[in-house]
Design an enzyme around this catalytic site. Structure first.
Site, PDB file in Angstrom:
ATOM      1  N   HIS A 141       0.816  -1.229   0.000  1.00 31.35           N
ATOM      2  CA  HIS A 141       0.000   0.000   0.000  1.00 31.35           C
ATOM      3  C   HIS A 141       0.846   1.274   0.000  1.00 31.35           C
ATOM      4  CE1 HIS A 141      -3.599  -2.302   0.565  1.00 31.35           C
ATOM      5  NE2 HIS A 141      -3.307  -2.692   1.797  1.00 31.35           N
ATOM      6  N   ASP A 178      -2.812 -10.706  -2.253  1.00 32.76           N
ATOM      7  CA  ASP A 178      -3.330 -10.180  -0.982  1.00 32.76           C
ATOM      8  C   ASP A 178      -4.794  -9.766  -1.211  1.00 32.76           C
ATOM      9  OD1 ASP A 178      -2.144  -8.752   1.793  1.00 32.76           O
ATOM     10  OD2 ASP A 178      -3.892  -7.735   0.940  1.00 32.76           O
ATOM     11  N   HIS A 180      -6.351  -7.253  -0.286  1.00 33.28           N
ATOM     12  CA  HIS A 180      -6.498  -5.814  -0.513  1.00 33.28           C
ATOM     13  C   HIS A 180      -5.812  -5.402  -1.816  1.00 33.28           C
ATOM     14  CE1 HIS A 180      -6.652  -6.501   3.926  1.00 33.28           C
ATOM     15  NE2 HIS A 180      -7.737  -5.756   3.781  1.00 33.28           N
ATOM     16  N   ASP A 266      -4.517 -12.962   3.549  1.00 33.66           N
ATOM     17  CA  ASP A 266      -5.749 -12.428   4.127  1.00 33.66           C
ATOM     18  C   ASP A 266      -6.971 -12.651   3.238  1.00 33.66           C
ATOM     19  OD1 ASP A 266      -4.631 -10.612   2.378  1.00 33.66           O
ATOM     20  OD2 ASP A 266      -4.459  -8.984   3.836  1.00 33.66           O
TER      21      ASP A 266
HETATM   22  C1  3YP Z   1      -5.532  -1.341   6.523  1.00 31.30           C
HETATM   23  C2  3YP Z   1      -6.574  -0.581   7.320  1.00 31.30           C
HETATM   24  C3  3YP Z   1      -7.837  -1.379   7.249  1.00 31.30           C
HETATM   25  C4  3YP Z   1      -7.537  -2.598   6.421  1.00 31.30           C
HETATM   26  C5  3YP Z   1      -6.054  -2.726   6.453  1.00 31.30           C
HETATM   27  C6  3YP Z   1      -5.504  -3.537   5.315  1.00 31.30           C
HETATM   28  C7  3YP Z   1      -4.077  -3.924   5.532  1.00 31.30           C
HETATM   29  C8  3YP Z   1      -3.664  -5.035   4.614  1.00 31.30           C
HETATM   30  O1  3YP Z   1      -3.659  -6.207   4.923  1.00 31.30           O
HETATM   31  N1  3YP Z   1      -3.274  -4.735   3.389  1.00 31.30           N
HETATM   32  O2  3YP Z   1      -2.878  -5.676   2.518  1.00 31.30           O
HETATM   33 ZN    ZN Z   2      -4.042  -7.240   2.889  1.00 28.17          ZN
END
Ligand code: 3YP
Ligand code: ZN
Length: 371
Positions: A141, A178, A180, A266
């Site tokens: 991210h 992942d 996300h 995840d």
């Molecule tokens: C970050 C804030 C709410 C969800 C979270 C995600 C983190 C993650 O696993 N990114 O791949």
């Molecule tokens: Zn994630």
């Protein structure tokens, strides 16, 4: 040739502080752990040792990424801010208030990026066939100007830019599984046709509004970002259909020199932050699919770098299962009681999952898969 494996004790020391999941401790929030605690990853490493896999892997010891490495992806302001907050006794936050780090957190974040660099180098110099960097903090991210979503530096992107600094002709494809959206990795290469970024993720989970099918790259990079925003609930059937219909044909068309996988667990059926249903057997099958196309287009070269995954008990099982497939060492760490989850109804490809995947295929003019 073997499988490289990166872990460093300091990855377990990255300190996300006292939270209750995403919420700082307070009078209505009993002090516990941040979701991104050491648990799932440290236990993954422990199972690598105890399963008997460790002696079959080539252990790679990371060096911290240099400022020069980090600055190939991030702004000088971001690097300077992380260093300054890291020097504070209580540490700081990488940018969005959900990405805390402790005192000296910069050193561990640089070591995580360095772990991805070392893992990719070992594949490219032929020391190993493929590799897995089990790093913390995660990276996918983190954008050029800020961290977010538990990530400080964009580990995968830093590794790729390091490799391209040595070999400017290197073409790389990323396949981010992942749950996300891999927005930071995408942002690093959005205008660059030398890096194809593919992200499979739960539709509009995190970051909100990011990772839609219409994000396809910009300028010279137009067409070189592929997003597959799968509907919540997708299981092994939907993921494997997306691999076969989108990922494999896209890799066959792009012909990368190496495949980099930002690997989160995840999307698993036991994850507290995702709403997907992938099992360890599903991750094994996705790994097989990537290895087969890697054998076809890039001499088997795959580097995986760890991202999310928040089940302390299931991430180790998924992770060791992936490493077993990558290395060809037949360890089975899936308990009988979990194997039953492989036959649940959510693993059947649904019409709405198939429709989304078909929409992505058409948008990117990928050929239909025979059979
Ligand atoms: C970050 C804030 C709410 C969800 C979270 C995600 C983190 C993650 O696993 N990114 O791949
Ligand atoms: Zn994630």
């Amino acid at each position: 040739m073997s499988t490289g494996y990166v872990w460093h004790e300091l990855y377990g020391w990255h300190d996300t502080g006292t939270y209750a999941g995403l919420v700082p401790a307070s009078l209505m929030s009993q002090p516990y752990q941040h979701f991104e605690s050491p648990e799932s990853k440290q236990r993954f490493h422990s199972l690598v040792e105890v399963s008997g896999l460790a002696p079959h892997l080539t252990r790679i010891f990371p060096e911290p990424a240099s400022d020069e490495d980090i600055l190939r992806v991030h702004t000088p302001q971001h690097l300077a801010r992380i260093k300054a907050e890291s020097a504070q006794p209580k540490g700081g936050d990488a940018g969005d208030g959900t990405s805390p780090f402790g005192h000296e957190g910069f050193a561990i974040a640089a070591l995580a990026a360095g772990g991805s660099i070392a893992a990719l180098n070992s594949v490219l110099d032929g020391t190993v066939r493929n590799s897995y960097a089990l790093v913390r903090p995660p990276g996918h991210h983190a954008r050029p100007e800020t961290g977010m979503g538990f990530c400080i530096f964009s580990n995968a992107a830093i590794a790729i830019r390091h490799a391209q600094a040595k070999n400017p002709d290197l073409r790389v494809a990323t396949v981010d599984w992942d749950v996300h959206h891999g927005n930071g990795t995408q942002a690093a290469f959005v205008c660059d046709p030398s890096v194809l970024t593919v992200s499979l993720h739960q539709d509009d989970l995190f970051p909100r509004g990011s990772g839609s099918l219409t994000e396809q790259g910009e300028g010279a990079g137009a067409g070189y970002a592929i997003n597959v925003p799968l509907p919540a609930g997708t299981g092994n059937g939907g993921y494997l259909h997306a691999m076969a219909t989108i990922v494999v044909p896209a890799l066959r068309r792009f012909k990368p020199d190496v495949i980099v996988v930002p690997s989160g667990f995840d999307a698993s059926c036991f994850d507290p932050l995702g709403r997907m249903s992938v099992t360890a057997a599903g991750y094994r099958a996705m790994t097989r699919a990537l290895m087969d196309i890697a054998d076809e287009v890039c001499a088997g070269r795959i580097m995986m770098t760890h991202e999310g995954g928040y089940s302390p008990t299931y991430v180790p099982i998924c992770g060791v299962t992936v490493l077993s497939e990558m290395s060809g060492v037949p360890v089975d760490v899936i308990p009988e009681v979990y194997a039953g989850f492989d036959t649940m109804p959510e693993h059947v490809l649904s019409p709405w999952q198939a429709a989304l995947i078909e929409e992505v295929r058409v948008a990117h003019a990928l050929p239909t898969v025979a059979g």
